[in-house]
Structure formats: C-alpha cells, structure tokens
Design an enzyme around this catalytic site. Structure first.
Site, PDB file in Angstrom:
ATOM      1  N   GLU A  90       0.816  -1.219   0.000  1.00 29.12           N
ATOM      2  CA  GLU A  90       0.000   0.000   0.000  1.00 29.12           C
ATOM      3  C   GLU A  90       0.843   1.261   0.000  1.00 29.12           C
ATOM      4  O   GLU A  90       1.917   1.298   0.589  1.00 29.12           O
ATOM      5  CB  GLU A  90      -0.850   0.043   1.279  1.00 29.12           C
ATOM      6  CG  GLU A  90      -1.897  -1.028   1.368  1.00 29.12           C
ATOM      7  CD  GLU A  90      -2.587  -1.049   2.736  1.00 29.12           C
ATOM      8  OE1 GLU A  90      -2.642   0.004   3.405  1.00 29.12           O
ATOM      9  OE2 GLU A  90      -3.055  -2.129   3.123  1.00 29.12           O
ATOM     10  N   CYS A 103       2.921   8.339   1.617  1.00 33.77           N
ATOM     11  CA  CYS A 103       3.352   7.421   2.660  1.00 33.77           C
ATOM     12  C   CYS A 103       3.582   6.072   1.992  1.00 33.77           C
ATOM     13  O   CYS A 103       2.661   5.514   1.394  1.00 33.77           O
ATOM     14  CB  CYS A 103       2.265   7.317   3.734  1.00 33.77           C
ATOM     15  SG  CYS A 103       2.601   6.055   4.980  1.00 33.77           S
ATOM     16  N   CYS A 110       5.218  -7.439   7.652  1.00 35.16           N
ATOM     17  CA  CYS A 110       6.121  -6.943   8.685  1.00 35.16           C
ATOM     18  C   CYS A 110       6.299  -8.037   9.729  1.00 35.16           C
ATOM     19  O   CYS A 110       5.371  -8.798  10.001  1.00 35.16           O
ATOM     20  CB  CYS A 110       5.511  -5.703   9.345  1.00 35.16           C
ATOM     21  SG  CYS A 110       6.567  -4.931  10.593  1.00 35.16           S
ATOM     22  N   CYS A 114       3.835  -5.765  16.422  1.00 40.85           N
ATOM     23  CA  CYS A 114       3.122  -4.828  17.316  1.00 40.85           C
ATOM     24  C   CYS A 114       1.654  -5.253  17.437  1.00 40.85           C
ATOM     25  O   CYS A 114       0.989  -5.550  16.449  1.00 40.85           O
ATOM     26  CB  CYS A 114       3.218  -3.396  16.792  1.00 40.85           C
ATOM     27  SG  CYS A 114       4.911  -2.779  16.734  1.00 40.85           S
ATOM     28  N   CYS A 117      -1.311  -3.424  15.427  1.00 37.34           N
ATOM     29  CA  CYS A 117      -1.070  -3.037  14.034  1.00 37.34           C
ATOM     30  C   CYS A 117      -1.544  -4.098  13.042  1.00 37.34           C
ATOM     31  O   CYS A 117      -1.253  -5.283  13.204  1.00 37.34           O
ATOM     32  CB  CYS A 117       0.419  -2.773  13.830  1.00 37.34           C
ATOM     33  SG  CYS A 117       0.828  -2.251  12.167  1.00 37.34           S
ATOM     34  N   CYS A 329      -2.365   2.081   8.000  1.00 34.83           N
ATOM     35  CA  CYS A 329      -1.468   0.956   7.804  1.00 34.83           C
ATOM     36  C   CYS A 329      -2.036  -0.438   7.605  1.00 34.83           C
ATOM     37  O   CYS A 329      -2.560  -1.036   8.533  1.00 34.83           O
ATOM     38  CB  CYS A 329      -0.587   0.833   9.035  1.00 34.83           C
ATOM     39  SG  CYS A 329       0.847   1.781   8.894  1.00 34.83           S
TER      40      CYS A 329
HETATM   41  N1  SAH Z   1       7.434  -0.008  11.270  1.00 35.57           N
HETATM   42  C1  SAH Z   1       7.520   1.417  11.347  1.00 35.57           C
HETATM   43  C2  SAH Z   1       6.684   2.155  10.311  1.00 35.57           C
HETATM   44  C3  SAH Z   1       5.291   1.660   9.986  1.00 35.57           C
HETATM   45  S1  SAH Z   1       3.949   1.882  11.097  1.00 35.57           S
HETATM   46  C4  SAH Z   1       7.155   1.886  12.732  1.00 35.57           C
HETATM   47  O1  SAH Z   1       6.762   1.074  13.553  1.00 35.57           O
HETATM   48  O2  SAH Z   1       7.313   3.061  13.016  1.00 35.57           O
HETATM   49  C5  SAH Z   1       3.506   3.571  11.056  1.00 35.57           C
HETATM   50  C6  SAH Z   1       2.936   4.065  12.382  1.00 35.57           C
HETATM   51  O3  SAH Z   1       1.583   3.647  12.577  1.00 35.57           O
HETATM   52  C7  SAH Z   1       3.710   3.533  13.578  1.00 35.57           C
HETATM   53  O4  SAH Z   1       3.911   4.565  14.498  1.00 35.57           O
HETATM   54  C8  SAH Z   1       2.764   2.480  14.113  1.00 35.57           C
HETATM   55  O5  SAH Z   1       3.032   2.169  15.441  1.00 35.57           O
HETATM   56  C9  SAH Z   1       1.422   3.157  13.885  1.00 35.57           C
HETATM   57  N2  SAH Z   1       0.265   2.275  13.979  1.00 35.57           N
HETATM   58  C10 SAH Z   1       0.172   0.970  13.667  1.00 35.57           C
HETATM   59  N3  SAH Z   1      -1.071   0.505  13.910  1.00 35.57           N
HETATM   60  C11 SAH Z   1      -1.790   1.533  14.395  1.00 35.57           C
HETATM   61  C12 SAH Z   1      -3.129   1.672  14.843  1.00 35.57           C
HETATM   62  N4  SAH Z   1      -3.992   0.663  14.852  1.00 35.57           N
HETATM   63  N5  SAH Z   1      -3.521   2.911  15.264  1.00 35.57           N
HETATM   64  C13 SAH Z   1      -2.661   3.954  15.256  1.00 35.57           C
HETATM   65  N6  SAH Z   1      -1.390   3.871  14.856  1.00 35.57           N
HETATM   66  C14 SAH Z   1      -0.942   2.673  14.436  1.00 35.57           C
END
Ligand code: SAH
Length: 347
Positions: A90, A103, A110, A114, A117, A329
C-alpha cells in the site's frame, strides 16, 4: 533479470559502459527511468539499436494499481499496488497545505509483531527493492497527476529491517537527475530497531526520524511491542539522545493512544522525564480500530496532551485523513487478502 532501476547513477553508467556505450548514456537512461517510463521504447533520445539491446538485457517493472480508494472527505488516495511477483503493498497520498505527501511501504508485510497493528498480522513476506520503493513515489505521482514534495516511510513494514535497500532508495529519490526530493522532505519511522538508528546517526542524514514510542515504560512497551524485548526502551531513549547529538535533528515520537494501556498521567510524566535535554515532539495518534485487535482507542487524548505540555513537551494530536477509506497501515492489504482467501474457499 537485473533490476536496472535499483542502480545508482554510477552503477548504471558502468552497466552501459559494459555494453560498449559512452558514459553519458548512463545518465540518459537514469533520467528516463526516474521519469517513470514503462518501456525502453519511450527513451527517444537513445538510438533504436541501444533501446533494443537494453530490452534484451533488462526489463522495466511497473506496479499495477490493484485497488484505489479516494476519500470523499479530503482527497486522500490509497493505492494497493500489485508487484511483479503478485505481492501487494500500500501507499497513501495525502494533500497537505505544505505539499503532497506520499506514505510508502518498506516491506511486504512486517515481522515486528506490534499488537495493535494490522500490517504485521500475517508476518513478513519479503523486503522491497530500492526500485519498488521508488516506484511507489513515481507511480503515485503519475496516476494522481499530483506532484509529490514529501515522502514518509510509514507504510507497511519496518524500514530499519530493510535498511540497505532503504538507504539506496534515499540516494535515488534525492538525486538531482531523479526526483530530487530533499532529505528534509523525507521522514522515516521505526518501531525502535537500535542498530538502524545508530547507523542513521553515523550517516548524519538530514531526514526526520520518527520513533514509534507508544509507551515510555518497559513493561507496557514489551506487552504491546515485541521489539522492546530485544531493544529496551531505556536504550531506545539513549540512542535517541545520541541521534540528536550527532545530527542536530529533532526526533518525532509517535504515540498511538490506547485505552487503559498507555494513556495514564504517570506515563506522560515519564515521557517528559526521558526527553529532558532533547527537543522532542510527541505526536499523539488516536488509535485506529483494527478488527483483529483487542485494543480500543483512548478517551484521554486531550488530557494526555495537556499533561505533556505542562512539562514543556511539544505534543500534537495527529489529524486523521482518509477515515472513510481504510487509510491506515495495512488495512487495505488485509482486506484484499481476506477477500482472496474467501474467494478461494468458496470455489
Ligand atoms: N514499522 C515502522 C513504520 C510503519 S507503522 C514503525 O513502527 O514506526 C507507522 C505508524 O503507525 C507507527 O507509528 C505504528 O506504530 C502506527 N500504527 C500501527 N497501527 C496503528 C493503529 N492501529 N492505530 C494507530 N497507529 C498505528
């Protein structure tokens, strides 16, 4: 086949010289590829014989638009790209006053895990190549007709887990004969892979580093971000201070507000304590509800922001764009994957 578009200008010049061509042909081909051509035929200032020869040795991969969603609220466009091997990623185009920002994803899937995510649910499939990173910018621009001035590496994947290719991409996209996007117009977001942060600090690039903090205390952070068990938040803060010392660049801390998990006042107080001596900026993100996740959005965003500000920490609440189009994301890719699975099951 060799991936011509991932080559730096000097590598491309060498490749052309190796085909018995003069050095300036390298720059011509580089310039065309960075304009987003689909074929060597479009390289009209090259002799026909050379275009044919290039076509035999190399191919130009162009990602296909598998899905596209346009927000009726704010014009945000979300692309699901199909890559040459059938994998999907994406990119999101956002229109801000300060310019159009894309973006982009850094990996197919990944492996960081997390808990909140959507991008990580099915794990990592593979890294993206420098040209696949670049293509997201080139073809988002071509398809939308909008000139892109800013790039954020904040899509699917962990850029520090694919840092060699990401660095190569930065060199390409920054090149005067390419898109010529300045480092100060580029942000890179990491969940806290410390060797990557240290490597960037040594390089002293002028890009903006975003760190996905999400909790200032080890216990909470390890619970929601497995990366914290390898690189503890205490070391993360140390590396951030060091990064600021070496680059002079202010770090942006991402903080997705999760109900009852990371939204207590003591956590705001702890963030302020840990950021002392460094001009950090905390970006509070209202959590996007991911269906598969047990976590819910916090109702304390404003209070948390106030608490941070009472300690002199700059804190903003991220304006959410594209709320009507699964713009956050990994959600569109997941939806497409689920639909494909269902489709296969019913056959
Ligand atoms: N892997 C990298 C970049 C991709 S994620 C990182 O972790 O920074 C981009 C951002 O979106 C990160 O800050 C991630 O923690 C956040 N993110 C992921 N899922 C989310 C969600 N459900 N709500 C809000 N932010 C989220």
């Amino acid at each position: 086949m060799t991936d011509l578009k991932s080559m730096s200008l000097s590598e491309m010049t060498e490749a052309l010289k190796g085909m018995g061509e003069p050095a300036f042909r390298g720059k011509q081909v580089f310039t065309w590829l960075h304009k987003g051509v689909h074929s060597f035929e479009e390289m009209t200032n090259l002799p026909k014989a050379l275009r044919d020869k290039l076509g035999e040795a190399y191919s130009i991969a162009v990602p296909k638009v598998a899905r596209k969603q346009v927000s009726r609220q704010d014009g945000t466009i979300k692309y699901l790209w199909e890559l040459a091997d059938g994998n999907c990623i994406e990119s999101v185009l956002m229109q801000y006053h300060h310019g159009n920002t894309v973006c982009i994803s850094s990996q197919v899937g990944c492996r960081m895990g997390c808990a909140f995510c959507a991008s990580t649910i099915a794990g990592k499939v593979r890294d993206l190549t420098p040209s696949e990173l670049l293509d997201q910018v080139l073809f988002t621009q071509a398809d939308s007709g909008l000139t892109i001035s800013n790039i954020v590496l904040m899509g699917i994947g962990e850029p520090m887990d694919n840092l060699d290719n990401v660095l190569k991409f930065l060199e390409l996209v920054n090149h005067p004969d390419g898109l010529n996007i300045g480092m100060r117009h580029i942000s890179l977001s990491t969940c806290g892979v410390l060797p990557g942060i240290r490597r960037l600090a040594e390089l002293g690039l002028q890009l903006t580093l975003s760190v996905s903090l999400h909790a200032p205390d080890s216990e909470t952070r390890s619970r929601i971000m497995p990366v914290n068990r390898a690189y503890d938040v205490e070391q993360l803060f140390e590396s951030c201070h060091d990064y600021f010392q070496k680059t002079g660049r202010r770090i942006s801390f991402e903080y997705a507000m999760i109900d009852g998990v990371n939204d207590s006042d003591w956590q705001a107080d702890l963030i302020a304590r840990k950021l002392k001596g460094m001009p950090g900026h905390v970006n509070l993100i209202p959590l996007n509800d991911v269906v598969e996740s047990p976590y819910k959005p916090s109702r304390r965003v404003a209070a948390f922001q106030k608490r941070l500000e009472s300690h002199g920490v700059t804190a903003t609440v991220r304006r959410s764009l594209g709320g009507d189009i699964d713009a956050s994301c990994g959600q569109l890719r997941r939806k497409a994957m689920e639909e494909a699975e269902k489709g296969e099951g019913s056959r």
